[in-house]
Design a protein around this motif. Structure first.
Motif, PDB file in Angstrom:
ATOM      1  N   UNK A 196      -5.787  -1.404  10.601  1.00  0.00           N
ATOM      2  CA  UNK A 196      -6.001  -1.179   8.946  1.00  0.00           C
ATOM      3  C   UNK A 196      -4.936  -0.347   8.006  1.00  0.00           C
ATOM      4  N   UNK A 197      -4.566  -1.216   7.411  1.00  0.00           N
ATOM      5  CA  UNK A 197      -3.320  -0.866   6.458  1.00  0.00           C
ATOM      6  C   UNK A 197      -3.243   0.382   5.065  1.00  0.00           C
ATOM      7  N   UNK A 198      -2.096   1.061   4.183  1.00  0.00           N
ATOM      8  CA  UNK A 198      -2.645   2.213   3.587  1.00  0.00           C
ATOM      9  C   UNK A 198      -3.519   2.062   2.676  1.00  0.00           C
ATOM     10  N   UNK A 199      -2.662   0.193   1.846  1.00  0.00           N
ATOM     11  CA  UNK A 199      -3.923   0.039   0.505  1.00  0.00           C
ATOM     12  C   UNK A 199      -5.082  -0.495   1.247  1.00  0.00           C
ATOM     13  N   UNK A 200      -5.755  -0.582   2.275  1.00  0.00           N
ATOM     14  CA  UNK A 200      -7.146  -0.246   2.740  1.00  0.00           C
ATOM     15  C   UNK A 200      -7.732   1.754   2.240  1.00  0.00           C
ATOM     16  N   UNK A 201      -7.100   2.379   2.295  1.00  0.00           N
ATOM     17  CA  UNK A 201      -6.949   4.179   1.175  1.00  0.00           C
ATOM     18  C   UNK A 201      -8.074   4.384   2.063  1.00  0.00           C
ATOM     19  N   UNK A 202      -8.492   4.384   3.518  1.00  0.00           N
ATOM     20  CA  UNK A 202      -9.223   5.224   4.328  1.00  0.00           C
ATOM     21  C   UNK A 202      -8.505   6.104   4.934  1.00  0.00           C
ATOM     22  N   UNK A 203      -9.015   7.108   4.646  1.00  0.00           N
ATOM     23  CA  UNK A 203      -8.301   8.913   4.962  1.00  0.00           C
ATOM     24  C   UNK A 203      -8.011   9.235   6.800  1.00  0.00           C
ATOM     25  N   UNK A 204      -7.402   9.603   6.791  1.00  0.00           N
ATOM     26  CA  UNK A 204      -6.290   9.783   8.334  1.00  0.00           C
ATOM     27  C   UNK A 204      -7.668  10.292   9.009  1.00  0.00           C
ATOM     28  N   UNK A 205      -8.743  11.545   8.619  1.00  0.00           N
ATOM     29  CA  UNK A 205      -9.622  12.148   9.313  1.00  0.00           C
ATOM     30  C   UNK A 205     -10.919  10.863   9.566  1.00  0.00           C
ATOM     31  N   UNK A 206     -10.724   9.500   8.443  1.00  0.00           N
ATOM     32  CA  UNK A 206     -11.514   8.443   9.561  1.00  0.00           C
ATOM     33  C   UNK A 206     -11.086   8.227  10.893  1.00  0.00           C
ATOM     34  N   UNK A 207      -9.890   7.594  10.065  1.00  0.00           N
ATOM     35  CA  UNK A 207      -9.803   6.825  11.212  1.00  0.00           C
ATOM     36  C   UNK A 207      -9.067   8.021  12.654  1.00  0.00           C
ATOM     37  N   UNK A 208      -9.225   9.312  12.822  1.00  0.00           N
ATOM     38  CA  UNK A 208      -8.743   9.936  13.713  1.00  0.00           C
ATOM     39  C   UNK A 208      -9.916  10.077  14.280  1.00  0.00           C
TER      40      UNK A 208
END
Length: 171
Positions: free
Chosen positions: A110-122
């Motif tokens: 993912x990139x920041x442009x995908x706008x996925x929250x940090x908590x979701x990725x963690x």
């Protein structure tokens, strides 16, 4: 300290020494006795380990939880090496958090442009925030020092220091 009965052999004694970056006269933008260079160095070392392990960490066939475990064992532990004795500031923690999230996002594709929250990725890779791990390592280190027996040189120094403070407060 010798007046209090403390004798120290420099040839036989092992000790922990933290050499933080120091500012010399004439140099601008240097660390002025702080750990800015040390934090930057540890982040750089973390990225070097990341590049070595990128074959596993960026492989889409490897499950995210396994990538997270590999990341915690290899990259994160490398970035946090020696951090238990750092006098960290918010800016240092922020630099570590930014580097970690860049690695985790890249790992998930993912990139920041995908706008996925940090908590979701963690949650996806099952990795706790690096600031929590830094806090735990500092507390563990303080606990190790405090649990040492009273005749160990470190504890003798601590007793002497507290005695000096008590004398100053009394007078």
């Amino acid at each position: 300290m010798e007046s209090k009965g403390f004798k120290l052999s420099r040839t036989k004694t092992e000790y922990l020494e933290c050499k933080f970056s120091s500012k010399t006269q004439g140099e601008e933008g240097e660390g002025d006795g702080e750990i800015d260079k040390d934090v930057t160095h540890r982040i750089g070392v973390g990225w070097m380990k990341w590049r070595l392990a990128s074959g596993v960490l960026c492989d889409k066939k490897v499950p995210p939880k396994l990538k997270g475990k590999f990341y915690r064992m290899v990259v994160k532990s490398t970035m946090l090496y020696g951090s238990e004795c750092w006098p960290v500031k918010i800016i240092h923690v922020q630099k570590m958090k930014v580097a970690e999230m860049r690695m985790l996002r890249w790992m998930c594709g993912h990139t920041r442009l995908d706008r996925i929250r940090n908590e979701v990725i963690r949650d996806k890779v099952d990795v706790a925030p690096i600031e929590d791990k830094m806090r735990k390592t500092r507390l563990r280190w303080v606990g190790h020092v405090n649990r040492r027996s009273t005749n160990v040189p470190v504890m003798r120094c601590e007793r002497l220091t507290s005695e000096v403070y008590e004398e100053v407060e009394v007078s």
